[in-house]
Design an enzyme around this catalytic site. Structure first.
Site: not given
Length: 487
Positions: A78, A153, A177
């Site tokens: 990420k 997210s 997330s």
């Protein structure tokens, strides 16, 4: 090559160890799938073509190393995690062009274990969002239906695993997330206990809430990654000195669910839950009962205050954490500022997206002298009561189960104009971040109405990832097999 990308991390690692597949072949398979799927999925902000192939070739020349549990395995990180020599933007224009000179601890541990980074995953800007539509660069789509969101997210991390672009991805979880995109994309997502995984090198959103965890195709894959990235780190003051367990070995200790008590909180199974998600999750619970588990009702009465409490605390911490980004050293800088104060103000106004600005403003407001007691202090008190709720619930059960999200993945753009409805997507996940306990999403079915993945959430007491993973592993093995990759 296409057959390789359907393998689990555990399967591909075994093939790498026996030289049935080379690291170069595994990397090429993922890069080919990235080239094929990325124009529509848009899961990645940076692709490490040359670097990954060079590393794989060097590893093949040296030969497989059985001491490295992820040797030759392609992974994605990420974009909130610092990666040495690879751009890291947290999905924001204010960090555009920033390339760290060091690795976050979690990334460094993956590298030490032999993993090969093939890309950086898209995300909501500074992890503020539930759909990945808040990225400053592109909107990631769900691999199972490109008209729908992948969750957020860590939507890029969920989508890249579901699209077959890698065998595991790291995500971050501040209020759901990891678990939300895992549910929407049909993969396994684990949020460890707060402090289990070092946050050093992570671009912070809410420092008392953030946690790094794996997103994979199977529970065993997630356990393998967690084995690698977990453990105490002196560079992170919030890192726990809790001894690590071998979560992979622990999976084999339990063959059924006899002796396990699962708590079902009524607050998570009623109003607002879609019919298809309810049916899929209840069917999974029924299967758990067939496997020997006992279910009991539990009460989490403070749940109704969780959304407000979470957003007050998260936004307050965000307003503090994001004050360091000013456009002076890297990223977007406004043109022709007349003075230093204008440089700061205009650079931040131009570079931060609408959602980030909204959260900074609200966070600053709740921390202000006139409103601190009315909002932030009260939220901190509710947080303590919520923790007491969970502790009491775990007195009567080993783990708690609920849907990971009230719905399956919804269409892109459906909730962008309604922030409050968007925030409610986190209703089943945020409490665990407030209390610091571990949770995970396990894909259990595809919804009968939308034909999209449904995730069942397991929650456990602090530092008892073992019981949670064992239960998920047994259930996964006994549920109808689901497709793992959208080709």
């Amino acid at each position: 090559m296409s057959a390789l990308i359907e393998k689990s991390l555990t399967e591909i690692h075994a093939m790498l160890m026996t030289k049935e597949v080379t690291a170069t072949e595994a990397v090429k398979a993922c890069l080919e799938q990235i080239a094929k799927s990325e124009p529509e999925t848009k899961a990645l902000l940076h692709i490490c073509n040359d670097e990954a192939l060079k590393q794989a070739e060097e590893m093949d020349a040296a030969g497989p190393d059985a001491s490295k549990p992820l040797w030759g395995v392609p992974v994605v990180i990420k974009d909130a995690l610092a990666t040495n020599g690879i751009p890291t933007t947290a999905g924001s224009k204010i960090l555009e062009g920033f390339t760290p000179f060091y690795d976050s601890t979690a990334v460094a541990k993956l590298k030490e274990a032999g993993a090969i980074i093939v890309g950086k995953a898209n995300m909501d800007e500074f992890a503020m969002g539930s759909t990945t539509e808040n990225s400053a660069y592109q909107t990631t789509t769900n691999p199972w239906d490109a008209s729908r969101v992948p969750g957020g997210s860590s939507g890029g991390s969920g989508a890249t695993v579901a699209a077959g672009q890698c065998y595991a991805a790291l995500g971050t979880d501040t209020g759901g997330s990891i678990r939300l995109p895992a549910s929407f994309c049909g993969c396994v997502g684990v949020k460890p206990t707060y402090g289990r995984v070092s946050r050093y090198g992570m671009i912070a959103y809410g420092s008392s809430l953030d946690q790094i965890g794996p997103m994979t195709r199977t529970v065993e894959d997630a356990a393998r990654v967690l084995n690698v990235i977990g453990g105490h780190d002196q560079r992170d003051s919030t890192s726990a000195e809790q001894p690590m367990e071998d979560f992979v070995a622990a999976l084999e200790e339990r063959k059924d669910l006899s002796g396990l008590t699962i708590g079902l909180p009524e607050e998570y199974w009623g109003e607002g839950l879609s019919k298809e998600v309810s049916e899929a999750c209840r069917a999974a619970i029924a299967k758990a009962e067939e496997l020997g588990a006992k279910t009991v009702p539990v009460k989490l009465s403070m749940t109704e205050y969780a959304i407000a409490t979470y957003y007050i605390i998260a936004m307050a911490e965000a307003s503090s954490n994001l004050s360091r980004f000013d456009g002076v050293r890297y990223g977007h800088r406004t043109e022709d500022p007349k003075e230093l104060a204008e440089l700061y103000t205009k650079s931040r106004t131009e570079a931060f997206g609408d959602e980030v600005q909204r959260r900074i403003i609200i966070g600053t407001y709740v921390l202000s002298a006139g409103y601190y007691d009315a909002y932030y202090r009260k939220a901190a008190q509710i947080r303590r009561l919520l923790r007491e709720d969970f502790n009491k619930a775990f007195e009567s059960c080993d783990i708690i189960a609920s849907p990971a999200c009230p719905t399956t993945a919804f269409p892109v753009g459906e909730l962008t104009s309604d922030p409050l409805q968007m925030y409610l997507q986190d209703i089943f996940t945020i409490s665990l971040n407030l209390v610091g306990m571990p949770g995970m999403s396990l894909p259990v079915a595809f919804g009968k109405e939308t034909n999209m993945p449904v995730g069942l959430q397991f929650m456990a007491p602090a530092f008892d990832e073992k019981t949670m993973l064992q239960a998920a592993h047994v259930l996964e093995k006994n549920l109808p097999e689901l497709p793992k990759v959208k080709l």
